[in-house]
Design an enzyme around this catalytic site. Sequence first.
Site, mmCIF file in Angstrom:
data_model
loop_
_atom_site.group_PDB
_atom_site.id
_atom_site.type_symbol
_atom_site.label_atom_id
_atom_site.label_comp_id
_atom_site.label_asym_id
_atom_site.label_seq_id
_atom_site.Cartn_x
_atom_site.Cartn_y
_atom_site.Cartn_z
ATOM 1 N N THR A 101 12.698 -1.754 10.393
ATOM 2 C CA THR A 101 11.915 -0.520 10.377
ATOM 3 C C THR A 101 11.758 -0.095 8.924
ATOM 4 O O THR A 101 12.537 -0.498 8.068
ATOM 5 C CB THR A 101 12.620 0.574 11.216
ATOM 6 O OG1 THR A 101 11.822 1.753 11.221
ATOM 7 C CG2 THR A 101 13.997 0.914 10.679
ATOM 8 N N GLY A 102 10.738 0.694 8.653
ATOM 9 C CA GLY A 102 10.524 1.148 7.278
ATOM 10 C C GLY A 102 9.251 0.588 6.695
ATOM 11 O O GLY A 102 8.333 0.205 7.430
ATOM 12 N N SER B 132 5.073 7.883 15.717
ATOM 13 C CA SER B 132 5.118 6.624 14.974
ATOM 14 C C SER B 132 4.916 5.408 15.863
ATOM 15 O O SER B 132 4.929 4.275 15.383
ATOM 16 C CB SER B 132 6.450 6.495 14.220
ATOM 17 O OG SER B 132 7.532 6.585 15.118
ATOM 18 N N THR C 98 4.655 -0.275 16.915
ATOM 19 C CA THR C 98 4.481 0.851 15.986
ATOM 20 C C THR C 98 3.002 1.203 15.826
ATOM 21 O O THR C 98 2.128 0.363 16.071
ATOM 22 C CB THR C 98 5.054 0.478 14.606
ATOM 23 O OG1 THR C 98 5.006 1.621 13.750
ATOM 24 C CG2 THR C 98 4.275 -0.640 13.950
ATOM 25 N N THR D 133 8.404 2.901 13.973
ATOM 26 C CA THR D 133 8.708 1.633 14.621
ATOM 27 C C THR D 133 9.898 1.675 15.546
ATOM 28 O O THR D 133 11.013 2.010 15.141
ATOM 29 C CB THR D 133 9.015 0.525 13.565
ATOM 30 O OG1 THR D 133 8.020 0.513 12.574
ATOM 31 C CG2 THR D 133 9.125 -0.841 14.214
ATOM 32 N N ARG E 266 -4.961 -2.208 7.581
ATOM 33 C CA ARG E 266 -3.633 -2.559 7.057
ATOM 34 C C ARG E 266 -2.727 -3.001 8.212
ATOM 35 O O ARG E 266 -2.696 -2.401 9.264
ATOM 36 C CB ARG E 266 -3.023 -1.348 6.355
ATOM 37 C CG ARG E 266 -1.601 -1.540 5.832
ATOM 38 C CD ARG E 266 -0.543 -1.058 6.794
ATOM 39 N NE ARG E 266 0.803 -1.103 6.203
ATOM 40 C CZ ARG E 266 1.923 -0.890 6.895
ATOM 41 N NH1 ARG E 266 1.871 -0.638 8.179
ATOM 42 N NH2 ARG E 266 3.086 -0.948 6.304
HETATM 43 N N1 GLY Z 1 7.506 -0.945 9.731
HETATM 44 C C1 GLY Z 1 6.269 -0.549 10.209
HETATM 45 C C2 GLY Z 1 5.152 -0.666 9.261
HETATM 46 O O1 GLY Z 1 5.356 -0.750 8.067
HETATM 47 O O2 GLY Z 1 4.028 -0.663 9.708
#
Ligand code: GLY
Length: 335
Positions: free
Chosen positions: A240-241, A79, A207, A189, A217
């Site tokens: 995070t998330g 990640s 991340t 992340t 994106r």
């Molecule tokens: N929290 C990392 C992302 O959504 O890219």
Amino acid sequence: MSLLTSAGLIACKNTTSSPALSEDKKYDTVKGKPIVISTWDFGKEANEAAWTILGKGGKALDAVETGVKVPEADPTNQSVGLGGRPDRDGRVTLDACIMDHNYKCGSVAGLEHIVHAISVARLVMEKTPHVMIVGDGALQLALENGFKKENLLTQKSEDEWKEWLKTSKYAPVNNIENMLPGGKYNHDTIGMVAMDTDGDMSGACTTSGMAYKIHGRVGDSPIIGAGLYVDNEVGAATSTGVGEEVIRIVGSHLVVELMRQGYTPENACKKAVERLYNRNPTAAKDLQVGFLALNKSGECGAYALQYGFSYSVRSGNENTIFKAKSMFPEKKKEK
Ligand code: GLY
């Protein structure tokens, strides 16, 4: 309970429980200076690297950069950085940002081929008049400044992506993080914040973003105020998330502002999660977002939508992983 260590006082206190919280009982706050905290279990190793600087009286900014470089260089961490899961076109694109105690900040998004996106973010902060540089421009800047071009796609991440392509129909899917093999959340992340012996705070966040995202994106991690925010008068926060949800509420800035209003780090994180939940309760039930915060007194806390968010705290002689409280309890495994 309090522990006197060579580096200072670590105070651990249980906070009050509430019916909406997870069942985990380890609800502690660690207090001290210097201190470094970071998201997830893998933050523990990153904290240790940060401590090689903080423990010797070094600057928080150097500590957070050094710390997050550990998962960035780890090919088994899918990640962050090298070995990160690619976008739907098979390209590993990295997002990262860094912020110091003086509102100075730098950020890169959609950066390819460079392992240490965080160091490129620091380069943006220190060597350019800009805050954010994306895509080819970020790669060009990195190469001009001596960074090495590398292939970040490991065999494992490539194989998994090819497996995903078989069923994905190459279409964008909401809440893709829930759709990884095994139905696991994509623990994404590393966000890290630290306070040094001078009491100055800095933060870093890096991340590879959401797995199999549409190319281009950008998540919350490189966006100052969303994935990370540092206000040296008040405190610092990171997230995070699912980044889209964090961006909508400018999550990390919100957490810092709530701490300014007097909320403890944990309660500030909880309020931010509630803001996110109240915006769209139906969607929030099936996705994960976690916040982690540190205030100027050296108190830290976290809160997440779903059970399972962990964070690592290094202070004094302790480097401990805590389970964050959450709005939803652990999901029972289907038999
Ligand atoms: N929290 C990392 C992302 O959504 O890219």
